[in-house]
Design an enzyme around this catalytic site. Sequence first.
Site, PDB file in Angstrom:
ATOM      1  N   TYR A 173       0.817  -1.217   0.000  1.00  0.00           N
ATOM      2  CA  TYR A 173       0.000   0.000   0.000  1.00  0.00           C
ATOM      3  C   TYR A 173       0.848   1.264   0.000  1.00  0.00           C
ATOM      4  O   TYR A 173       0.483   2.279  -0.583  1.00  0.00           O
ATOM      5  CB  TYR A 173      -0.952  -0.008   1.201  1.00  0.00           C
ATOM      6  N   ASP A 203      -2.395 -33.788   9.046  1.00  0.00           N
ATOM      7  CA  ASP A 203      -3.420 -34.639   8.447  1.00  0.00           C
ATOM      8  C   ASP A 203      -2.749 -35.666   7.537  1.00  0.00           C
ATOM      9  O   ASP A 203      -1.626 -35.478   7.088  1.00  0.00           O
ATOM     10  CB  ASP A 203      -4.386 -33.809   7.608  1.00  0.00           C
TER      11      ASP A 203
END
Lengths: 811, 363
Positions: free
Chosen positions: B98, B248
Amino acid sequence: MTSHQSQLGGSEGIAEELAESQRSISIAEFFEKNKHMLGFDSGARGLVTAVKEAVDNALDACEEAGIAPDVYVEIQEAGDYYRLIVEDNGPGITKEQLPKVFGKLLYGSRFHKREQNRGQQGIGISAAVLYSQLTSGKPAKVTSRTQGSADAEYFELIIDTDTNEPEIDVEETTSWERPHGTRIELEMEANMRARNQLHDYIKHTAVVNPHARIELREPSEHMKYERVTDQLPEETEEIRPHPHGVELGTLIKMLDATDSYSVSGFLQGEFTRVGGKTADSVIDNFRDRHYGREMAWTPPKAHEDADVARALDAAVANKGADATAEFADRVSDALDGYERVAHHELAALVDDVADDVEEKHDTTFGSTVRENAVEAGWNAVVGAGNGVDAADDQEYERLRADLYGMIDEVTTTQKDDATIQGLADRLAPKFGDAEDHRHRFTRDEIREFVRRAADATEEYDDATFGETARENVVEIIWEAAERVPDEPPNVNEIGDDRDVSSQLMEAMRETDIISPPTDCLAPINAELIEEGLRKEYDADFFAASTRDASVHGGDPFIVEAGLAYGGDVEAEGKAEVMRFANRVPLVYQRGACATTDVVKNINWRNYNLDQPGGSGIPNGPVVIMVHIASTNVPFTSESKDAVANVPELESEIELAMREAARELKSFLKKRRSMQQRREKQDKLATILPEMAEKLTQVTGSDELDIDDTLARIMNNVLVERERDGDTVRLTIENNSDRAADVEITDIVAGSEPVLANGDASVVEMDGEWFVKWSTSVSSGDETTLEYDVGDDAEFEISVEGLESERLTIDA
Amino acid sequence: MSTDTDADAREQLIDLAEEFYEQFEDGDVPTMQIPTRTKSNIEYDEDKNVWVYGDRESTRTAKTISGAEKLLKATYTIDFLAGQLDDDRSSTLRELYYLSESWDLDEAQFNSQDESNNLIEDLEIVSEVKREDFHMRPEESGAKIMGPLLLREQTNRGDREIHCQDDVGQGGYQIPNNPDTIEFLDNDAEFVLCVETGGMRDRLVENGFDDEYDALVVHLGGQPARATRRITKRLHDELDLPVVVFADGDPWSYRIYGSVAYGSIKSAHLSEYLATPEAQYIGIQPEDIVEYDLPTDPLSDSDVNALESELEDPRFQTDYWEEQIELQLDIGKKSEQQSLASYGLDFVTDTYLPERLEEMGIL
């Protein structure tokens, strides 16, 4: 209709009754009925057409007299009417001719000429006169002054519409400021709705007539087009018609009118490109058509049953045994030398030998004897009559064998022997039984024989004999036949018989004849087209092309094309298409014109132009012009607004346009890459200095000079100056991908440069020294130019030979 | 609080700018060479046991407009970073994006955050300074640690000593963006357990796993941030603790393990600093899906593609991984960490993890 017929037959008075209502149509009526064809169908259009006819006339008149045209056109509002004034600086028209030129329809020298002219029919200007008189009732006012005469002639005239003769109201001598020229003033019902077309016409006329000064003053505008060249169009030569371009009616008229007696003389005298040899070829072809050819057959050999010698011997009576025997033997021997012999050849042979024998034996071979001998000999050759009573299946045995040989030669191996034999067997009697015992047939008759024989063969022998095979058979038989020695009919005989005339026309068309000469054409030529376009359009690019002459229907033509692109040319919408025929702008019926069709069918995208959908008139800042110069431009109608779709013409238009467009393409391509280069340069020229400034700031160093970097990036040629004591060094660094041929001039002030290297030349002018080198630096290379000069010298460098986009000078 | 590191970092950046400056000065075209950051251009560094960039390089050159723009942006960014180091401020990657809006030259502004992120990585590589040392931090914070560890962190508000069990709440100790500001003081830890999901981390903490097994539970939070990987490496290197990764049982989780153990492709230039090659994968292994008969989901097409692509990935070309991945492709199934709950909430802490740790020789 029978009842009506009987009625007609029943009443004697009907014809007279009808005749009463028949009368000659007046010229006015003719005009009234055909004014659309002549371009006078509305007031708006009529005005443009009148201007056009008058200007065309004026330009033609000036050019014919070798005067650079000055044409002034003025349109004034005159009450309910418009007044049209057209003035030229032409040679003027004599007092005698003047009324006829303006006051008689179809008067002119053009119609019968094969020469490139603006007008062709002689309808133009007088039609304008007639139009003005019919709409306003006012006479045409004509002033003309011929060169050298002290005064001008002034006429007011109308056309007598019953007689098509001019009627002079006023005739007087007047003074006129122009030394020579013609001025015509017409008042007519008109309006200015076709102002755009009028302006187009004038502007386009100026484009294709760069040698003319044209001025138009109309109620709301004043346009002036200056002359850009003094070079007048080349004078055109009138040419005779070309044999390939004549139609039957014209040919018959020419046959009637000619002074020649023989066809050969007629052909050579009345047509272009026909000399003795060509005339002979035409006549040969004509004889083939008119007389047909005589079948030539293999003569019997000595051992055959059909012994020519014996037959001749039998046919010649009362000439003494020795003479008879010698005659018979010599003819027979001579025949052995023939591969094939035709009736007239045999007759000539018999005559020769008979003359010889007469002399030797002091006897006379009268014509009856000779005729009998020829007949006997011929019968022997064809194997017929004269006591040879052959069985049916052996009839014309010799012809059958001959034909079998010929057919076998031209048919494929797939045809079996029986089929060929069958055809030969059926064909032989058609020749043998023919009424003409000389076996003289036209090609069509032979074709018919073959057709019937082949049909029968197909029917009875269950064979097939296709069109190609039949045509091959016809061809070989026709080739074997001999052209007859008969003299062609003379010109009158041909002219009297429409069918024979038609045979002559076919023969003319069939013969190869070189194209008509093109000195009857005056193309504008590519250079002047560019010049003309340049004059009227402020464009970035111009291209033009002139094709070589071609022929359509005996009329030579030349197509030229020109293109203007970019600059101030209107960029919105479609390209402007300008059409010209014999230097006359065509402003109406754009859609019906072959030129427009061709423009639309070209894929302009190939030439880097925008063309939505890949067909149609391209978009963008383009002007396309096409000029057709011909002794007879094929128009779609008398009003001469649109060129007809003639394939030869279309193909030339296309080629001319493509030629010019190719140049445009390379221009656009180059321009595009230049543009990209410039864009890149612009972009980098913003980015890199900012980067350099930032770097200077971040590193706290001195100001950076980034020109060298920029040059290297832009693949530019970089010219750098370096001073080393007294020595000045100019380094040329070529970072581009091609060689750079540059001319470098260093202008030195304040001190004299010495010891310049290379091919340098030093010239002093007004206290400045011009040190100049010409050098070629190949891609990726570097060259150093140097010289010595004092400390106080000042420099200014100039580099020629490179586009500024490719060059960075840091010196 | 300008430190020596800051001065070094600044120096390196200025050096880079000077390089460009000199290129301009010599009339050359400014260029910047950067290793090609693709899977095909990483190679195993035998000495350091990590994956680093290979020899393939791409060149940013001012010859092209896009190259020139990149270099311009780099220059502006160097200016900005140098200023930031001077002022001892820091900013996030997003802030940089920005912030570029305020630069006067349109061409210097970033078009996307990816562009500014990539540029920072380019600068890291070329200047050999980590972005943390430029005082650039990522938007998301680093992971959290729970376990028997005492450390000292230099903060803007002074040094703090923190015990990662006693001084923190249920959430654990928040790793700072630059973990090199941390000094390890003392610990009772046996091993480091990196956990993929927040839910599992909370389960372990709730069940007191860290306490019971003296584990340092590090929450990875999906693809681990650089700070997380850095602290993991430091825990391993400095405290000599074994590291295991708990994720996982699917291809995406193996990649998480891969970035902990071998380094990621995008930050292969920092592998030496971020990767923990000794880290082991504890589960869920495809083998476990079979062994423990865990509830499963079928493999999706993208799962299969990811597994196949892992077989091609040089980082996974070990016997262990080839065996596991092929097994998974074979059974066509995957399981989440939470699927262990099918045997009760304590199963993971009481049974699964102890069993696996024992197998791996850590307990």
